[in-house]
Design a protein around this motif. Structure first.
Motif, PDB file in Angstrom:
ATOM      1  N   GLY A  29       0.823  -1.200   0.000  1.00  0.00           N
ATOM      2  CA  GLY A  29       0.000   0.000   0.000  1.00  0.00           C
ATOM      3  C   GLY A  29       0.858   1.250   0.000  1.00  0.00           C
ATOM      4  N   ILE A  30       0.283   2.348  -0.480  1.00  0.00           N
ATOM      5  CA  ILE A  30       1.014   3.607  -0.454  1.00  0.00           C
ATOM      6  C   ILE A  30       1.364   3.980   0.988  1.00  0.00           C
ATOM      7  N   HIS A  31       0.437   3.735   1.898  1.00  0.00           N
ATOM      8  CA  HIS A  31       0.716   4.035   3.308  1.00  0.00           C
ATOM      9  C   HIS A  31       1.871   3.191   3.830  1.00  0.00           C
ATOM     10  N   GLY A  32       1.940   1.926   3.376  1.00  0.00           N
ATOM     11  CA  GLY A  32       3.023   1.054   3.807  1.00  0.00           C
ATOM     12  C   GLY A  32       4.370   1.518   3.289  1.00  0.00           C
ATOM     13  N   ALA A  33       4.392   1.992   2.037  1.00  0.00           N
ATOM     14  CA  ALA A  33       5.645   2.485   1.456  1.00  0.00           C
ATOM     15  C   ALA A  33       6.136   3.722   2.208  1.00  0.00           C
ATOM     16  N   ILE A  34       5.232   4.644   2.489  1.00  0.00           N
ATOM     17  CA  ILE A  34       5.625   5.864   3.194  1.00  0.00           C
ATOM     18  C   ILE A  34       6.034   5.546   4.628  1.00  0.00           C
ATOM     19  N   ALA A  35       5.255   4.700   5.293  1.00  0.00           N
ATOM     20  CA  ALA A  35       5.608   4.315   6.661  1.00  0.00           C
ATOM     21  C   ALA A  35       6.947   3.595   6.697  1.00  0.00           C
ATOM     22  N   GLY A  36       7.267   2.872   5.620  1.00  0.00           N
ATOM     23  CA  GLY A  36       8.517   2.134   5.583  1.00  0.00           C
ATOM     24  C   GLY A  36       9.739   3.036   5.636  1.00  0.00           C
ATOM     25  N   PHE A  37       9.775   4.071   4.767  1.00  0.00           N
ATOM     26  CA  PHE A  37      10.972   4.920   4.800  1.00  0.00           C
ATOM     27  C   PHE A  37      10.963   5.883   5.981  1.00  0.00           C
ATOM     28  N   LEU A  38       9.777   6.264   6.460  1.00  0.00           N
ATOM     29  CA  LEU A  38       9.748   7.101   7.656  1.00  0.00           C
ATOM     30  C   LEU A  38      10.174   6.306   8.890  1.00  0.00           C
ATOM     31  N   GLY A  39       9.753   5.050   8.940  1.00  0.00           N
ATOM     32  CA  GLY A  39      10.069   4.216  10.089  1.00  0.00           C
ATOM     33  C   GLY A  39      11.546   3.919  10.245  1.00  0.00           C
ATOM     34  N   ALA A  40      12.319   4.113   9.172  1.00  0.00           N
ATOM     35  CA  ALA A  40      13.764   3.901   9.247  1.00  0.00           C
ATOM     36  C   ALA A  40      14.484   5.054   9.935  1.00  0.00           C
ATOM     37  N   GLU A  41      13.761   6.150  10.176  1.00  0.00           N
ATOM     38  CA  GLU A  41      14.358   7.310  10.845  1.00  0.00           C
ATOM     39  C   GLU A  41      14.265   7.139  12.358  1.00  0.00           C
ATOM     40  N   LYS A  42      15.358   7.388  13.053  1.00  0.00           N
ATOM     41  CA  LYS A  42      15.416   7.137  14.488  1.00  0.00           C
ATOM     42  C   LYS A  42      14.498   8.056  15.289  1.00  0.00           C
ATOM     43  N   PHE A  44      11.463   9.094  14.412  1.00  0.00           N
ATOM     44  CA  PHE A  44      10.054   8.954  14.074  1.00  0.00           C
ATOM     45  C   PHE A  44       9.475   7.684  14.696  1.00  0.00           C
ATOM     46  N   SER A  45       8.254   7.790  15.190  1.00  0.00           N
ATOM     47  CA  SER A  45       7.450   6.635  15.573  1.00  0.00           C
ATOM     48  C   SER A  45       6.228   6.648  14.662  1.00  0.00           C
ATOM     49  N   VAL A  46       6.049   5.582  13.862  1.00  0.00           N
ATOM     50  CA  VAL A  46       5.098   5.628  12.751  1.00  0.00           C
ATOM     51  C   VAL A  46       4.013   4.569  12.907  1.00  0.00           C
ATOM     52  N   ARG A  47       2.770   4.975  12.633  1.00  0.00           N
ATOM     53  CA  ARG A  47       1.649   4.057  12.543  1.00  0.00           C
ATOM     54  C   ARG A  47       0.888   4.377  11.267  1.00  0.00           C
ATOM     55  N   THR A  48       0.003   3.486  10.849  1.00  0.00           N
ATOM     56  CA  THR A  48      -0.798   3.711   9.655  1.00  0.00           C
ATOM     57  C   THR A  48      -2.284   3.613   9.989  1.00  0.00           C
ATOM     58  N   ALA A  49      -3.104   4.184   9.097  1.00  0.00           N
ATOM     59  CA  ALA A  49      -4.554   4.108   9.225  1.00  0.00           C
ATOM     60  C   ALA A  49      -5.141   4.154   7.822  1.00  0.00           C
ATOM     61  N   VAL A  50      -6.270   3.460   7.614  1.00  0.00           N
ATOM     62  CA  VAL A  50      -6.887   3.421   6.289  1.00  0.00           C
ATOM     63  C   VAL A  50      -8.393   3.641   6.401  1.00  0.00           C
ATOM     64  N   LEU A  51      -8.998   3.944   5.258  1.00  0.00           N
ATOM     65  CA  LEU A  51     -10.395   4.346   5.194  1.00  0.00           C
ATOM     66  C   LEU A  51     -11.346   3.340   5.831  1.00  0.00           C
ATOM     67  N   ARG A  52     -11.149   2.042   5.563  1.00  0.00           N
ATOM     68  CA  ARG A  52     -12.131   1.033   5.952  1.00  0.00           C
ATOM     69  C   ARG A  52     -11.988   0.551   7.386  1.00  0.00           C
ATOM     70  N   GLU A  53     -11.066   1.120   8.130  1.00  0.00           N
ATOM     71  CA  GLU A  53     -10.995   0.818   9.558  1.00  0.00           C
ATOM     72  C   GLU A  53     -12.111   1.566  10.289  1.00  0.00           C
TER      73      GLU A  53
END
Length: 245
Positions: A29-42, A44-53
């Motif tokens: 997912g696009i959210h997964g891709a963005i969370a992936g590179f952000l999560g590599a930064e020391k 940042f603490s990253v979570r995701t959320a999507v429409l159907r939740e």
């Protein structure tokens, strides 16, 4: 050591489930891709959320624990509940940062914050985009040169119906000849907002290092400023500071 910046990456997550071509570019997912590179930064603490939740993944608890919210939407703007939009809007006024990506320009939350239609001209022809850095001293431009290029993208062109940005960081030029205000900074209440245009779902734009650098820089820029007083009701009675006759 400074506290981690708590980031929530929101995405409709519909294109990836419906279109194999999009899923091939963004298998998580696009959210997964963005969370992936952000999560590599020391920092940042990253979570995701999507429409159907439930509550679109943006409960009061989640937003209370979010310093910066990243928003990607396209095909389901009208499916976002107004009550959730109001909730996000209030958090921005209270100081939460908001980064709106690509077709999120037409999201309910961005239009509510801008107070305009946020309409634009567009063309999907897989053409080159050159992003010129017009404010090289801005924190969002850190680590970039005078410009960078995206090999294939969707064209967004002027006129873009937005208020004049507080700061314009990027202007894009496209191979077809159009230009676009593609990196715009605003403040609403105590919250900082950054709109960044690149990110069409069928191209690997969020895998590009310069685009990733912009988003990482924007998160650090948009984080809440510590020590600010909490917003108050502007219509409440106000006692005088000085003694009145």
């Amino acid at each position: 050591m400074s506290a981690e910046i708590k980031v929530t990456v929101w995405n409709e997550y519909l294109h990836e489930l419906k279109d194999p071509a999009v899923a091939a570019v963004y298998p998580q997912g696009i959210h997964g891709a963005i969370a992936g590179f952000l999560g590599a930064e020391k920092d940042f603490s990253v979570r995701t959320a999507v429409l159907r939740e439930p509550e679109h993944g943006l409960s009061e608890e989640v937003l209370a624990q979010t310093d910066v919210l990243i928003w990607w939407g396209h095909m389901a703007h009208d499916q976002v509940e107004d009550s959730i939009v109001d909730r996000v809007y209030q958090r921005v006024l209270e100081g939460m940062g908001l980064i709106v990506l690509h077709s999120g320009h037409f999201s309910k939350i961005f239009r509510k914050l801008m107070g305009t239609s946020c309409g634009l001209r567009w063309r999907e022809a897989g053409e080159k985009e050159r992003l010129w850095v017009v404010e090289q001293g801005h924190p969002i431009a850190q680590g970039l040169g005078h410009y960078f290029e995206i090999p294939q993208t969707e064209m967004y062109g002027e006129r873009f119906d937005i208020p004049a940005p507080d700061t314009l960081v990027f202007i894009s030029w496209y191979a077809g000849g159009e230009v676009f205000r593609s990196g715009c900074c605003y403040q609403r209440g105590q919250g900082k907002i950054f709109y960044f245009a690149p990110g069409h779902e069928t191209y690997p734009i969020y895998h590009q290092k310069e685009v990733q650098q912009v988003i990482k820089n924007a998160v650090r820029w948009a984080k809440p400023v510590s020590g600010l007083p909490q917003p108050v009701d502007p219509f409440r009675p106000c006692p005088p500071l000085e003694k009145l006759d």
